[in-house]
Design a protein around this motif. Structure first.
Motif, PDB file in Angstrom:
ATOM      1  N   ALA A   7       0.836  -1.204   0.000  1.00 14.07           N
ATOM      2  CA  ALA A   7       0.000   0.000   0.000  1.00 14.07           C
ATOM      3  C   ALA A   7       0.870   1.254   0.000  1.00 14.07           C
ATOM      4  O   ALA A   7       0.584   2.220  -0.712  1.00 14.07           O
ATOM      5  N   ASP A   8       1.933   1.241   0.793  1.00 16.52           N
ATOM      6  CA  ASP A   8       2.844   2.396   0.835  1.00 16.52           C
ATOM      7  C   ASP A   8       3.507   2.609  -0.522  1.00 16.52           C
ATOM      8  O   ASP A   8       3.623   3.741  -0.994  1.00 16.52           O
ATOM      9  N   ARG A   9       3.943   1.521  -1.137  1.00 13.58           N
ATOM     10  CA  ARG A   9       4.612   1.620  -2.443  1.00 13.58           C
ATOM     11  C   ARG A   9       3.631   2.126  -3.517  1.00 13.58           C
ATOM     12  O   ARG A   9       3.968   2.968  -4.335  1.00 13.58           O
ATOM     13  N   THR A  10       2.420   1.619  -3.491  1.00 15.71           N
ATOM     14  CA  THR A  10       1.397   2.049  -4.443  1.00 15.71           C
ATOM     15  C   THR A  10       1.081   3.526  -4.256  1.00 15.71           C
ATOM     16  O   THR A  10       0.967   4.277  -5.230  1.00 15.71           O
ATOM     17  N   ARG A  11       0.948   3.942  -3.026  1.00 11.72           N
ATOM     18  CA  ARG A  11       0.672   5.347  -2.733  1.00 11.72           C
ATOM     19  C   ARG A  11       1.805   6.229  -3.263  1.00 11.72           C
ATOM     20  O   ARG A  11       1.568   7.280  -3.867  1.00 11.72           O
ATOM     21  N   LEU A  13       3.864   5.582  -5.767  1.00  8.48           N
ATOM     22  CA  LEU A  13       3.849   5.602  -7.235  1.00  8.48           C
ATOM     23  C   LEU A  13       2.675   6.396  -7.796  1.00  8.48           C
ATOM     24  O   LEU A  13       2.739   6.895  -8.923  1.00  8.48           O
ATOM     25  N   LYS A  14       1.596   6.516  -7.040  1.00  8.67           N
ATOM     26  CA  LYS A  14       0.409   7.206  -7.544  1.00  8.67           C
ATOM     27  C   LYS A  14       0.311   8.665  -7.097  1.00  8.67           C
ATOM     28  O   LYS A  14      -0.265   9.491  -7.801  1.00  8.67           O
ATOM     29  N   GLU A  15       0.883   8.981  -5.929  1.00  7.50           N
ATOM     30  CA  GLU A  15       0.647  10.304  -5.354  1.00  7.50           C
ATOM     31  C   GLU A  15       1.891  11.182  -5.258  1.00  7.50           C
ATOM     32  O   GLU A  15       1.783  12.403  -5.318  1.00  7.50           O
ATOM     33  N   ASN A  16       3.044  10.604  -5.096  1.00  8.60           N
ATOM     34  CA  ASN A  16       4.278  11.372  -4.977  1.00  8.60           C
ATOM     35  C   ASN A  16       4.763  11.753  -6.379  1.00  8.60           C
ATOM     36  O   ASN A  16       4.834  10.894  -7.265  1.00  8.60           O
ATOM     37  N   PRO A  17       5.109  13.026  -6.608  1.00  3.09           N
ATOM     38  CA  PRO A  17       5.551  13.430  -7.955  1.00  3.09           C
ATOM     39  C   PRO A  17       6.734  12.603  -8.482  1.00  3.09           C
ATOM     40  O   PRO A  17       6.775  12.270  -9.664  1.00  3.09           O
ATOM     41  N   LYS A  18       7.678  12.269  -7.602  1.00  7.54           N
ATOM     42  CA  LYS A  18       8.806  11.445  -8.046  1.00  7.54           C
ATOM     43  C   LYS A  18       8.332  10.032  -8.397  1.00  7.54           C
ATOM     44  O   LYS A  18       8.809   9.427  -9.357  1.00  7.54           O
ATOM     45  N   GLY A  19       7.407   9.506  -7.631  1.00 10.22           N
ATOM     46  CA  GLY A  19       6.865   8.181  -7.902  1.00 10.22           C
ATOM     47  C   GLY A  19       6.090   8.147  -9.203  1.00 10.22           C
ATOM     48  O   GLY A  19       6.204   7.206  -9.986  1.00 10.22           O
ATOM     49  N   VAL A  20       5.304   9.193  -9.442  1.00  5.03           N
ATOM     50  CA  VAL A  20       4.535   9.274 -10.692  1.00  5.03           C
ATOM     51  C   VAL A  20       5.485   9.334 -11.883  1.00  5.03           C
ATOM     52  O   VAL A  20       5.289   8.651 -12.889  1.00  5.03           O
ATOM     53  N   SER A  21       6.547  10.118 -11.746  1.00  9.54           N
ATOM     54  CA  SER A  21       7.532  10.233 -12.821  1.00  9.54           C
ATOM     55  C   SER A  21       8.200   8.886 -13.088  1.00  9.54           C
ATOM     56  O   SER A  21       8.390   8.487 -14.244  1.00  9.54           O
ATOM     57  N   LYS A  22       8.542   8.183 -12.015  1.00 15.31           N
ATOM     58  CA  LYS A  22       9.172   6.877 -12.163  1.00 15.31           C
ATOM     59  C   LYS A  22       8.222   5.903 -12.863  1.00 15.31           C
ATOM     60  O   LYS A  22       8.623   5.157 -13.759  1.00 15.31           O
ATOM     61  N   MET A  23       6.961   5.918 -12.465  1.00 19.78           N
ATOM     62  CA  MET A  23       5.980   5.023 -13.072  1.00 19.78           C
ATOM     63  C   MET A  23       5.773   5.360 -14.546  1.00 19.78           C
ATOM     64  O   MET A  23       5.634   4.459 -15.378  1.00 19.78           O
TER      65      MET A  23
END
Length: 81
Positions: A7-11, A13-23
């Motif tokens: 859940a933390d990893r999904t959050r 990738l979906k909500e953090n700008p760096k995570g969204v960019s990585k995805m």
């Protein structure tokens, strides 16, 4: 515990700008890989049609289809098996 980590990893990738960019980069890489695979399959289909026609030398098939001579020979052997 695994679900919390997921859940933390999904959050991230979906909500953090760096995570969204990585995805986005991951998805772009997957799209590019899929496109290359599709193009390669099209090249093989073209070569198989040319082999079936029986009018072309193996070197011509390789040149026109964009496959290597070795790949064309493998297709020919596979077709005869």
């Amino acid at each position: 515990m695994n679900f919390e980590l997921m859940a933390d990893r999904t959050r991230y990738l979906k909500e953090n700008p760096k995570g969204v960019s990585k995805m986005c980069r991951i998805m772009e890489d997957m799209r590019n890989e899929s496109l290359k695979e599709g193009i390669k399959e099209g090249m093989k289909e073209t070569a198989l049609r040319m082999l079936t026609a029986g009018k072309y030398a193996l070197e011509e098939i390789a040149n026109i289809s964009g496959l290597t001579l070795e790949e064309v020979n493998q297709l020919k052997e596979g077709r005869n098996a």
